[in-house]
Design a protein around this motif. Sequence first.
Motif, PDB file in Angstrom:
ATOM      1  N   ALA A   1     -50.975  48.944 142.500  1.00  0.00           N
ATOM      2  CA  ALA A   1     -50.002  49.970 142.883  1.00  0.00           C
ATOM      3  C   ALA A   1     -49.863  49.956 144.396  1.00  0.00           C
ATOM      4  CB  ALA A   1     -50.487  51.341 142.410  1.00  0.00           C
ATOM      5  N   ASP A   2     -48.624  49.929 144.873  1.00  0.00           N
ATOM      6  CA  ASP A   2     -48.424  49.870 146.325  1.00  0.00           C
ATOM      7  C   ASP A   2     -46.987  50.299 146.616  1.00  0.00           C
ATOM      8  OD1 ASP A   2     -50.344  47.946 148.458  1.00  0.00           O
ATOM      9  OD2 ASP A   2     -48.431  48.791 149.166  1.00  0.00           O
ATOM     10  N   ILE A   3     -46.694  50.499 147.916  1.00  0.00           N
ATOM     11  CA  ILE A   3     -45.308  50.802 148.294  1.00  0.00           C
ATOM     12  C   ILE A   3     -44.613  49.581 148.877  1.00  0.00           C
ATOM     13  CG2 ILE A   3     -45.394  53.299 148.716  1.00  0.00           C
ATOM     14  CD1 ILE A   3     -46.190  52.672 151.615  1.00  0.00           C
TER      15      ILE A   3
ATOM     16  N   GLY B   1     -57.435  39.338 156.559  1.00  0.00           N
ATOM     17  CA  GLY B   1     -56.752  39.693 155.309  1.00  0.00           C
ATOM     18  C   GLY B   1     -56.161  41.084 155.328  1.00  0.00           C
ATOM     19  N   SER B   2     -56.591  41.940 156.253  1.00  0.00           N
ATOM     20  CA  SER B   2     -56.127  43.324 156.237  1.00  0.00           C
ATOM     21  C   SER B   2     -54.845  43.472 157.035  1.00  0.00           C
ATOM     22  CB  SER B   2     -57.218  44.220 156.824  1.00  0.00           C
ATOM     23  OG  SER B   2     -56.674  45.487 157.080  1.00  0.00           O
ATOM     24  N   LYS B   3     -53.863  44.185 156.417  1.00  0.00           N
ATOM     25  CA  LYS B   3     -52.609  44.399 157.131  1.00  0.00           C
ATOM     26  C   LYS B   3     -52.755  45.495 158.181  1.00  0.00           C
ATOM     27  CE  LYS B   3     -50.353  44.602 153.221  1.00  0.00           C
ATOM     28  NZ  LYS B   3     -49.326  45.171 152.385  1.00  0.00           N
ATOM     29  N   ILE B   4     -53.755  46.339 157.981  1.00  0.00           N
ATOM     30  CA  ILE B   4     -54.008  47.393 158.971  1.00  0.00           C
ATOM     31  C   ILE B   4     -54.232  46.770 160.341  1.00  0.00           C
ATOM     32  CG2 ILE B   4     -55.796  49.002 159.742  1.00  0.00           C
ATOM     33  CD1 ILE B   4     -56.091  49.966 156.918  1.00  0.00           C
TER      34      ILE B   4
HETATM   35  P1  NAD Z   1     -54.101  46.830 154.156  1.00  0.00           P
HETATM   36  O1  NAD Z   1     -53.094  47.393 155.087  1.00  0.00           O
HETATM   37  O2  NAD Z   1     -54.202  45.347 154.058  1.00  0.00           O
HETATM   38  O3  NAD Z   1     -53.882  47.440 152.716  1.00  0.00           O
HETATM   39  C1  NAD Z   1     -53.517  48.779 152.512  1.00  0.00           C
HETATM   40  C2  NAD Z   1     -52.399  48.826 151.483  1.00  0.00           C
HETATM   41  O4  NAD Z   1     -52.087  50.193 151.213  1.00  0.00           O
HETATM   42  C3  NAD Z   1     -51.126  48.170 151.971  1.00  0.00           C
HETATM   43  O5  NAD Z   1     -50.703  47.176 151.058  1.00  0.00           O
HETATM   44  C4  NAD Z   1     -50.132  49.303 152.049  1.00  0.00           C
HETATM   45  O6  NAD Z   1     -48.803  48.930 151.737  1.00  0.00           O
HETATM   46  C5  NAD Z   1     -50.686  50.287 151.063  1.00  0.00           C
HETATM   47  N1  NAD Z   1     -50.241  51.645 151.302  1.00  0.00           N
HETATM   48  C6  NAD Z   1     -50.106  52.284 152.490  1.00  0.00           C
HETATM   49  N2  NAD Z   1     -49.635  53.520 152.292  1.00  0.00           N
HETATM   50  C7  NAD Z   1     -49.461  53.680 150.973  1.00  0.00           C
HETATM   51  C8  NAD Z   1     -49.000  54.759 150.168  1.00  0.00           C
HETATM   52  N3  NAD Z   1     -48.601  55.900 150.712  1.00  0.00           N
HETATM   53  N4  NAD Z   1     -48.962  54.586 148.842  1.00  0.00           N
HETATM   54  C9  NAD Z   1     -49.353  53.408 148.294  1.00  0.00           C
HETATM   55  N5  NAD Z   1     -49.784  52.357 149.004  1.00  0.00           N
HETATM   56  C10 NAD Z   1     -49.833  52.497 150.345  1.00  0.00           C
HETATM   57  O7  NAD Z   1     -55.496  47.433 154.600  1.00  0.00           O
HETATM   58  P2  NAD Z   1     -56.977  47.243 154.021  1.00  0.00           P
HETATM   59  O8  NAD Z   1     -57.815  46.814 155.146  1.00  0.00           O
HETATM   60  O9  NAD Z   1     -56.949  46.439 152.804  1.00  0.00           O
HETATM   61  O10 NAD Z   1     -57.340  48.755 153.711  1.00  0.00           O
HETATM   62  C11 NAD Z   1     -57.657  49.248 152.457  1.00  0.00           C
HETATM   63  C12 NAD Z   1     -58.466  50.530 152.597  1.00  0.00           C
HETATM   64  O11 NAD Z   1     -59.664  50.232 153.274  1.00  0.00           O
HETATM   65  C13 NAD Z   1     -57.781  51.626 153.374  1.00  0.00           C
HETATM   66  O12 NAD Z   1     -57.996  52.867 152.760  1.00  0.00           O
HETATM   67  C14 NAD Z   1     -58.507  51.588 154.694  1.00  0.00           C
HETATM   68  O13 NAD Z   1     -58.521  52.818 155.365  1.00  0.00           O
HETATM   69  C15 NAD Z   1     -59.894  51.188 154.269  1.00  0.00           C
HETATM   70  N6  NAD Z   1     -60.667  50.606 155.361  1.00  0.00           N
HETATM   71  C16 NAD Z   1     -60.318  49.420 155.932  1.00  0.00           C
HETATM   72  C17 NAD Z   1     -61.051  48.920 156.974  1.00  0.00           C
HETATM   73  C18 NAD Z   1     -60.689  47.637 157.621  1.00  0.00           C
HETATM   74  O14 NAD Z   1     -61.289  47.338 158.642  1.00  0.00           O
HETATM   75  N7  NAD Z   1     -59.745  46.859 157.102  1.00  0.00           N
HETATM   76  C19 NAD Z   1     -62.158  49.618 157.442  1.00  0.00           C
HETATM   77  C20 NAD Z   1     -62.491  50.820 156.836  1.00  0.00           C
HETATM   78  C21 NAD Z   1     -61.738  51.314 155.826  1.00  0.00           C
END
Ligand code: NAD
Length: 700
Positions: free
Chosen positions: A468-470, A626-629
């Motif tokens: 599930a994603d946007i 790999g993270s889009k963040i």
């Molecule tokens: P990412 O950006 O690669 O993936 C996050 C996904 O969430 C994206 O595909 C995005 O489109 C989706 N998304 C955003 N807003 C949304 C919404 N309102 N409804 C549905 N989907 C939505 O990032 P990631 O690194 O894979 O992060 C995943 C989780 O891990 C997040 O909660 C993040 O806070 C947490 N996290 C990540 C890190 C890191 O360093 N990457 C560290 C700590 C915590």
Amino acid sequence: MPKDTPNTLLENRWDAAAAAGMTEPELLLYRSNILGQDKRVTNYGGGNTSAKVMETDPLTGDTVEVLWVKGSGGDIGSIKMDGFSTLYMDKLTALKDLYRGVEFEDEMVGYLPHCTFNLNPRAASIDTPLHAYVPRKHVDHVHADAIIAIAAASNGEQLTQQIFGDKIGWLPWKRPGFELGLWLEDFCRKNPDADGVILGSHGLFTWGNTAKDCYDMTITVINQATAWLTDTTKDTAAFGGPRHNSLSPADRRTVAARLMPAIRGFVSGNQHMVGHFNDSDTVLEFVKAQDMERLAAMGTSCPDHFLRTKIRPLVVNFDPAAQNTDDVLAGLSDQIAAYRDDYAAYYDRCKRDDSPAMRDPNAVVYLVPGVGMITFAKDKATARISSEFYVNAINVMRGADAVSDYTGLPEQEAFDIEYWLLEEAKLQRMPAPKSLAGRVALVTGGAGGIGAATADRYLSEGACVMLADIDDGALSATADALSQRYGGDVVRTVNMNVTDESAVARAYAELAVELGGVDILVSNAGIASSAPIEETTLALWNRNMDILSTGYFLVSRDAFKMFRVQGIGGSVVFVASKNGLAASPNASAYCTAKAAEIHLARCLALEGAEAGIRVNVVNPDAVLRGSKIWEGDWLDQRASTYGTDKEGLEEMYRNRSMLKRSVLPEDIAEAAYFLASDRSSKSTGNIINVDAGNVQAFTR
Ligand code: NAD
């Protein structure tokens, strides 16, 4: 071509240019694939094909005749060269001297490996004698619906004569095995001009001197049967005409979404089951018909069909005019108990001294008047294939009942096939199920780095996953990559914004219809933001709260609702953050929202425990790859906070960690797998930090 178009004629797909220059085994493969790829010719895994080919014996150098025949467990539509077993014809012929009669025919299966040619490891199937003893070079055996309609008619023999004259003969029902092979041989000797034979309640055998002749004959005979059925039934209302109206497509899915998790709960006692919903035109015509209940109760005919569907389906007490879903749900437990009792009585009536123990007594197929057909099985592919098999059975009943009286297989015969010791041995040889087999997971933010890695890990352990994603583009790219690896059955996507209450409800309804329910929620969708408190706008604060805190609440609430309907527990995994435990500079909104997630998880662990629902947290830190963040503003802001770039940041985070290691999406996925699987069945309210060691985040 879908099998749902019963009354259309098959096209002859033999392409002389493609076939030119092929060896006999290659021609057999080619013929098998073009036959089996059209599901109107034969059902998945059903039927088999063979060729008798002259080969050089690897030991003696002599030219010997070798039977190439589909091996055990294959599917002719997708078979490759290694799917055929190869056996010496002279040894197969010699087996006749060892045959002690029909009551000992099962022992002949044990001799087949002794006939293997060229050390071929592909096990020979129990259908091998049906090909070996037909004294023709090329033999096809298929289960076309139009043929089985005739084979399952009470006067099938007479209809066969009427349609085909002496060209196609008739043999009464006989369980496949050595004896039937001898019957076929005898038939050919007595009817040298016949091109094939219909087996009562079963299917078709056709033969030819070349691969192409054999293929042409199979197509011609099926088309002749189809044309005759179409013509004979053109003025007859199928299944006695309609009794109900079908609901609209949207209403059908709404009803299915409510029924499926409830049914799933009842049938997942021994192992978790996955669901499939089918409301194709063929299914709807049947489930709204006058005669549906009468025909459904008679059971399916072709053994291939009922091995997949159980001998009969359960007709759910739904009335499309009254739309009585609540009443149906209230009465479901009784309906399912009655079905089980009925199955146990059938087992007791038919069991023999050496029968294997009774298997799962629950129905596989659930017919819902005006709505469609629901199937449940141990994995998604099996649930889908069971649904396709019941569509075959519907087509058979339509044809047979319109031209004559449809007859199911006699109960004892059906039982003897279902509980056949050879079939049981096949089941015993199946590999043990994977640790998440039959489990359904919803992964929010499934198109992102950590979400996709988690989905991948779950799929590798046999789960089905809805992403599930946007981000639609990333969703379809991720789903494509995962489907390539694990097959299309097990991956679904849904556009769901976790902050939108109705979108979340719609996604769960979609999940219920697509896969039957939910066992695992990975709440992971997220963003990151960075700003000193004085520069944190209310909008930025609310955005963090909406997605991370409220979003985690909304998806968990609906998971809990579905878990409770199913009554088989569940597991929630929150992907929070090290920053939910440890303060970080210039990220108060993010850190506070992540802390809220962690406390929400504790509250839910408390509430869910009595229902077997576990809630745990994984805290990642600094997963850059790999993270889009780590691609957008957050990267720039963090880099400028620490005065470096992306590589420098990764290096900095690695050095900052106690273990001096980078954290990857797969590391988070591993913890999310542990917390979702039964390996952590005694853990709830827990936190696993996956941050390469950070003393500030130690839990106290
Ligand atoms: P990412 O950006 O690669 O993936 C996050 C996904 O969430 C994206 O595909 C995005 O489109 C989706 N998304 C955003 N807003 C949304 C919404 N309102 N409804 C549905 N989907 C939505 O990032 P990631 O690194 O894979 O992060 C995943 C989780 O891990 C997040 O909660 C993040 O806070 C947490 N996290 C990540 C890190 C890191 O360093 N990457 C560290 C700590 C915590």
